[in-house]
Design a protein around this motif. Structure first.
Motif, mmCIF file in Angstrom:
data_model
loop_
_atom_site.group_PDB
_atom_site.id
_atom_site.type_symbol
_atom_site.label_atom_id
_atom_site.label_comp_id
_atom_site.label_asym_id
_atom_site.label_seq_id
_atom_site.Cartn_x
_atom_site.Cartn_y
_atom_site.Cartn_z
ATOM 1 N N LEU A 1 -62.163 1.458 -26.752
ATOM 2 C CA LEU A 1 -61.588 1.713 -28.269
ATOM 3 C C LEU A 1 -62.520 2.215 -28.942
ATOM 4 C CD1 LEU A 1 -59.295 -1.389 -28.602
ATOM 5 C CD2 LEU A 1 -58.697 0.923 -28.192
ATOM 6 N N ARG B 1 -50.718 7.102 -24.246
ATOM 7 C CA ARG B 1 -51.644 7.502 -25.091
ATOM 8 C C ARG B 1 -51.259 6.767 -26.752
ATOM 9 N NH1 ARG B 1 -51.709 12.292 -28.400
ATOM 10 N NH2 ARG B 1 -53.912 13.006 -28.515
ATOM 11 N N PHE C 1 -57.503 9.923 -21.803
ATOM 12 C CA PHE C 1 -57.898 8.970 -21.205
ATOM 13 C C PHE C 1 -59.174 9.386 -20.313
ATOM 14 C CE2 PHE C 1 -53.736 6.744 -20.571
ATOM 15 C CZ PHE C 1 -53.606 6.112 -21.633
ATOM 16 N N LEU D 1 -52.934 3.600 -26.845
ATOM 17 C CA LEU D 1 -54.278 3.894 -27.250
ATOM 18 C C LEU D 1 -54.555 4.263 -28.632
ATOM 19 C CD1 LEU D 1 -57.402 4.446 -26.320
ATOM 20 C CD2 LEU D 1 -56.461 6.458 -25.440
ATOM 21 N N ALA E 1 -62.723 5.671 -28.036
ATOM 22 C CA ALA E 1 -61.676 6.431 -28.276
ATOM 23 C C ALA E 1 -61.916 6.910 -29.998
ATOM 24 C CB ALA E 1 -60.301 5.585 -28.287
ATOM 25 N N SER F 1 -59.607 3.619 -18.529
ATOM 26 C CA SER F 1 -58.806 3.308 -19.627
ATOM 27 C C SER F 1 -57.187 3.161 -19.335
ATOM 28 C CB SER F 1 -58.931 4.621 -20.752
ATOM 29 O OG SER F 1 -58.566 5.603 -20.196
ATOM 30 N N SER F 2 -56.745 3.841 -18.184
ATOM 31 C CA SER F 2 -55.209 3.745 -18.078
ATOM 32 C C SER F 2 -55.073 2.471 -17.494
ATOM 33 C CB SER F 2 -54.957 4.806 -16.937
ATOM 34 O OG SER F 2 -55.510 4.808 -15.840
ATOM 35 N N VAL G 1 -61.948 9.440 -23.172
ATOM 36 C CA VAL G 1 -62.381 7.905 -23.386
ATOM 37 C C VAL G 1 -63.067 7.360 -22.267
ATOM 38 C CG1 VAL G 1 -61.561 5.729 -23.915
ATOM 39 C CG2 VAL G 1 -60.506 7.670 -24.938
ATOM 40 N N PHE H 1 -54.596 0.684 -21.227
ATOM 41 C CA PHE H 1 -53.555 1.055 -22.221
ATOM 42 C C PHE H 1 -52.358 1.725 -21.541
ATOM 43 C CE2 PHE H 1 -57.994 1.355 -23.673
ATOM 44 C CZ PHE H 1 -57.922 0.686 -24.813
ATOM 45 N N ARG I 1 -62.365 -3.412 -23.057
ATOM 46 C CA ARG I 1 -61.260 -2.686 -24.036
ATOM 47 C C ARG I 1 -61.847 -2.348 -25.203
ATOM 48 N NH1 ARG I 1 -55.872 -2.894 -24.154
ATOM 49 N NH2 ARG I 1 -55.922 -4.569 -22.538
#
Length: 193
Positions: free
Chosen positions: A12, A50, A29, A53, A15, A43-44, A32, A47, A8
């Motif tokens: 981040l 969006r 996503f 995120l 991101a 990433s989906s 990222v 989070f 995670r």
């Protein structure tokens, strides 16, 4: 939602890099996942959407910018004075320069917050809490000035940092220390407690 905290954090951080490099419109996503070097779709799993995120990226930026307590303790060894406030503001500029990507990403988040009420509410909460903590720290440390002094310093330094990191030719690297001193001297007069 997936529960691997290291992954995670890596997502981040990716991101934040995407926000700083490509802006909020470039934050997807897919971007990222590519930035974190993980399989597409990862990433989906972490989070909800969006907005989630964006909000969590803002929280991560704040965490990256907080100095270590031992560093703060070392910075606070001199006697409280306007000169110490000047040094603290210079230290702030150096810390932000070291976290330039995070600062630029935060600027992108602030712009995006003008269009996303949930993000605006979370950023407002976080920045307000930081400001209140800065006021408490300033007063507890016996630094000159009051809550208004801290607020005006915050606003002045925010403007200076915005100029320095987005249009570096306005305030050059060579001028930065002098400008910080000028800001502090204008806001925190000598002898004020």
């Amino acid at each position: 939602m997936a529960r691997n905290p290291e992954r995670r954090t890596a997502l981040l951080d990716a991101a934040i890099d995407v926000l700083a490099r490509d802006g909020a419109r470039g934050l997807t996503f897919r971007a990222v996942d590519a930035g974190a070097g993980v399989p597409a779709g990862t990433s989906s799993n972490y989070f909800a959407d969006r907005d989630d995120l964006l909000t969590q990226a803002g929280t991560r930026i704040h965490a990256r910018m907080v100095p270590a307590p031992e560093t703060v303790d070392a910075a606070m060894r001199p006697e409280p004075s306007r000169e110490l406030v000047t040094e603290l503001m210079r230290w702030l500029v150096r810390r932000i320069a070291e976290e330039r990507t995070g600062y630029l990403a935060m600027l992108e988040l602030r712009l995006e917050a003008t269009r996303r009420p949930a993000l605006r509410a979370e950023l407002t909460r976080a920045v307000r809490a930081d400001l209140e903590e800065n006021v408490r720290f300033h007063q507890d440390a016996g630094l000159p000035g009051d809550a208004d002094t801290v607020l005006v310093l915050y606003l002045a330094m925010t403007g200076l940092l915005l100029e320095h990191f987005t249009l570096p030719g306005v305030v050059s690297e060579e001028e930065l220390d002098r400008v910080v001193e000028t800001v502090v001297n204008a806001i925190v007069p000598a002898g004020v407690r």
